[in-house]
Structures are given as C-alpha cells and as structure tokens.
Design a protein around this motif. Structure first.
Motif, PDB file in Angstrom:
ATOM      1  N   PHE A  24       0.811  -1.211   0.000  1.00  0.00           N
ATOM      2  CA  PHE A  24       0.000   0.000   0.000  1.00  0.00           C
ATOM      3  C   PHE A  24       0.848   1.268   0.000  1.00  0.00           C
ATOM      4  O   PHE A  24       0.385   2.316  -0.432  1.00  0.00           O
ATOM      5  N   ILE A  25       2.055   1.172   0.517  1.00  0.00           N
ATOM      6  CA  ILE A  25       2.974   2.314   0.570  1.00  0.00           C
ATOM      7  C   ILE A  25       4.230   1.887  -0.186  1.00  0.00           C
ATOM      8  O   ILE A  25       5.059   1.158   0.358  1.00  0.00           O
ATOM      9  N   PRO A  26       4.357   2.308  -1.430  1.00  0.00           N
ATOM     10  CA  PRO A  26       5.438   1.806  -2.287  1.00  0.00           C
ATOM     11  C   PRO A  26       6.816   2.381  -1.942  1.00  0.00           C
ATOM     12  O   PRO A  26       7.267   3.356  -2.531  1.00  0.00           O
ATOM     13  N   LEU A  27       7.442   1.768  -0.968  1.00  0.00           N
ATOM     14  CA  LEU A  27       8.794   2.137  -0.550  1.00  0.00           C
ATOM     15  C   LEU A  27       9.636   0.872  -0.455  1.00  0.00           C
ATOM     16  O   LEU A  27       9.104  -0.227  -0.335  1.00  0.00           O
ATOM     17  N   ARG A  28      10.931   1.063  -0.459  1.00  0.00           N
ATOM     18  CA  ARG A  28      11.825  -0.058  -0.162  1.00  0.00           C
ATOM     19  C   ARG A  28      11.885  -0.222   1.352  1.00  0.00           C
ATOM     20  O   ARG A  28      11.619   0.709   2.110  1.00  0.00           O
ATOM     21  N   ARG A  29      12.257  -1.422   1.768  1.00  0.00           N
ATOM     22  CA  ARG A  29      12.319  -1.714   3.211  1.00  0.00           C
ATOM     23  C   ARG A  29      13.243  -0.742   3.939  1.00  0.00           C
ATOM     24  O   ARG A  29      12.913  -0.273   5.031  1.00  0.00           O
ATOM     25  N   SER A  51       7.416  -8.662  13.765  1.00  0.00           N
ATOM     26  CA  SER A  51       7.099  -7.246  13.875  1.00  0.00           C
ATOM     27  C   SER A  51       5.838  -7.005  13.061  1.00  0.00           C
ATOM     28  O   SER A  51       5.813  -7.269  11.861  1.00  0.00           O
ATOM     29  N   LEU A  52       4.813  -6.509  13.725  1.00  0.00           N
ATOM     30  CA  LEU A  52       3.531  -6.287  13.074  1.00  0.00           C
ATOM     31  C   LEU A  52       3.151  -4.821  13.175  1.00  0.00           C
ATOM     32  O   LEU A  52       3.552  -4.126  14.109  1.00  0.00           O
ATOM     33  N   TYR A  53       2.377  -4.366  12.201  1.00  0.00           N
ATOM     34  CA  TYR A  53       1.929  -2.980  12.175  1.00  0.00           C
ATOM     35  C   TYR A  53       0.416  -2.947  12.301  1.00  0.00           C
ATOM     36  O   TYR A  53      -0.281  -3.700  11.638  1.00  0.00           O
ATOM     37  N   ARG A  54      -0.070  -2.072  13.157  1.00  0.00           N
ATOM     38  CA  ARG A  54      -1.517  -1.945  13.339  1.00  0.00           C
ATOM     39  C   ARG A  54      -2.130  -1.378  12.063  1.00  0.00           C
ATOM     40  O   ARG A  54      -1.670  -0.360  11.542  1.00  0.00           O
ATOM     41  N   ALA A  55      -3.172  -2.003  11.566  1.00  0.00           N
ATOM     42  CA  ALA A  55      -3.835  -1.549  10.344  1.00  0.00           C
ATOM     43  C   ALA A  55      -4.342  -0.117  10.505  1.00  0.00           C
ATOM     44  O   ALA A  55      -4.258   0.684   9.566  1.00  0.00           O
ATOM     45  N   GLU A  56      -4.818   0.232  11.689  1.00  0.00           N
ATOM     46  CA  GLU A  56      -5.309   1.589  11.942  1.00  0.00           C
ATOM     47  C   GLU A  56      -4.207   2.624  11.738  1.00  0.00           C
ATOM     48  O   GLU A  56      -4.452   3.709  11.204  1.00  0.00           O
ATOM     49  N   ASP A  57      -2.977   2.297  12.166  1.00  0.00           N
ATOM     50  CA  ASP A  57      -1.851   3.215  11.996  1.00  0.00           C
ATOM     51  C   ASP A  57      -1.505   3.391  10.517  1.00  0.00           C
ATOM     52  O   ASP A  57      -1.165   4.494  10.078  1.00  0.00           O
ATOM     53  N   ILE A  58      -1.600   2.306   9.749  1.00  0.00           N
ATOM     54  CA  ILE A  58      -1.284   2.381   8.321  1.00  0.00           C
ATOM     55  C   ILE A  58      -2.354   3.177   7.580  1.00  0.00           C
ATOM     56  O   ILE A  58      -2.044   4.002   6.715  1.00  0.00           O
ATOM     57  N   VAL A  59      -3.625   2.985   7.949  1.00  0.00           N
ATOM     58  CA  VAL A  59      -4.712   3.768   7.341  1.00  0.00           C
ATOM     59  C   VAL A  59      -4.502   5.248   7.632  1.00  0.00           C
ATOM     60  O   VAL A  59      -4.619   6.094   6.739  1.00  0.00           O
ATOM     61  N   ALA A  60      -4.161   5.576   8.868  1.00  0.00           N
ATOM     62  CA  ALA A  60      -3.921   6.977   9.242  1.00  0.00           C
ATOM     63  C   ALA A  60      -2.733   7.548   8.471  1.00  0.00           C
ATOM     64  O   ALA A  60      -2.777   8.707   8.033  1.00  0.00           O
ATOM     65  N   LEU A  61      -1.686   6.766   8.287  1.00  0.00           N
ATOM     66  CA  LEU A  61      -0.517   7.218   7.535  1.00  0.00           C
ATOM     67  C   LEU A  61      -0.894   7.500   6.086  1.00  0.00           C
ATOM     68  O   LEU A  61      -0.500   8.532   5.530  1.00  0.00           O
ATOM     69  N   ARG A  63      -3.800   8.308   4.898  1.00  0.00           N
ATOM     70  CA  ARG A  63      -4.616   9.543   4.882  1.00  0.00           C
ATOM     71  C   ARG A  63      -3.731  10.780   5.019  1.00  0.00           C
ATOM     72  O   ARG A  63      -3.945  11.785   4.343  1.00  0.00           O
ATOM     73  N   ARG A  64      -2.753  10.705   5.919  1.00  0.00           N
ATOM     74  CA  ARG A  64      -1.841  11.832   6.128  1.00  0.00           C
ATOM     75  C   ARG A  64      -1.037  12.115   4.864  1.00  0.00           C
ATOM     76  O   ARG A  64      -0.883  13.272   4.466  1.00  0.00           O
ATOM     77  N   ILE A  65      -0.553  11.055   4.201  1.00  0.00           N
ATOM     78  CA  ILE A  65       0.182  11.241   2.942  1.00  0.00           C
ATOM     79  C   ILE A  65      -0.733  11.854   1.892  1.00  0.00           C
ATOM     80  O   ILE A  65      -0.329  12.756   1.158  1.00  0.00           O
ATOM     81  N   GLY A  66      -1.980  11.371   1.818  1.00  0.00           N
ATOM     82  CA  GLY A  66      -2.933  11.897   0.853  1.00  0.00           C
ATOM     83  C   GLY A  66      -3.268  13.358   1.065  1.00  0.00           C
ATOM     84  O   GLY A  66      -3.593  14.072   0.120  1.00  0.00           O
ATOM     85  N   ASN A  67      -3.177  13.809   2.300  1.00  0.00           N
ATOM     86  CA  ASN A  67      -3.455  15.202   2.627  1.00  0.00           C
ATOM     87  C   ASN A  67      -2.218  16.084   2.534  1.00  0.00           C
ATOM     88  O   ASN A  67      -2.258  17.233   2.938  1.00  0.00           O
ATOM     89  N   GLY A  68      -1.124  15.522   2.044  1.00  0.00           N
ATOM     90  CA  GLY A  68       0.103  16.294   1.906  1.00  0.00           C
ATOM     91  C   GLY A  68       0.864  16.457   3.201  1.00  0.00           C
ATOM     92  O   GLY A  68       1.678  17.366   3.327  1.00  0.00           O
TER      93      GLY A  68
END
Length: 71
Positions: A24-29, A51-61, A63-68
């Motif tokens: 969902f976030i096209p970056l290298r590791r 190591s796991l990432y909360r889906a809520e945190d990724i959704v918020a990220l 949205r934040r990227i989408g808002n600039g």
C-alpha cells in the motif's frame, strides 16, 4: 486458464506484516525503516519474533500522505 491479479485490500483493523504494508505504501524496506527512525512512520508491535503494524496506523498514515502531510 487465465490468471487474475487481485488488488490487495487494506483491513480496517488488525495487524499487517511489513510485506503487506509495502503493498500500500510503495517504498523499499530500508526507506521504511529510515522513516520509522525519523518518526514519520509508525513503529511496529512485537509479537514474539514478528514485527507487526496496526492496520489503523497504516490507514492513518495513508490519509496523512494523501493530505500532503509527508514532507
């Protein structure tokens, strides 16, 4: 037989592995880990050795990227 490629769906809740996050976030590791160090990206939750990432945190990220919000 034709193969159809499925678009990944981001769950609203739960946990994701880094491999799933990077769909969902096209970056290298390495860029992802650097962003964590800089405080731009959420830190993982440790579950045993995983190591796991909360889906809520990724959704918020996303949205934040989408808002600039990422400079």
């Amino acid at each position: 037989m034709s193969q159809t490629q499925q678009t990944p769906t981001l769950p609203a809740t739960g946990f994701l592995r880094l491999k799933e996050v990077l769909q969902f976030i096209p970056l290298r590791r390495t860029a992802w880990y650097e962003g964590i160090k800089q405080g731009k990206f959420p830190k993982p939750v440790k579950c045993g050795r995983a190591s796991l990432y909360r889906a809520e945190d990724i959704v918020a990220l996303i949205r934040r990227i989408g808002n600039g919000g990422m400079a």
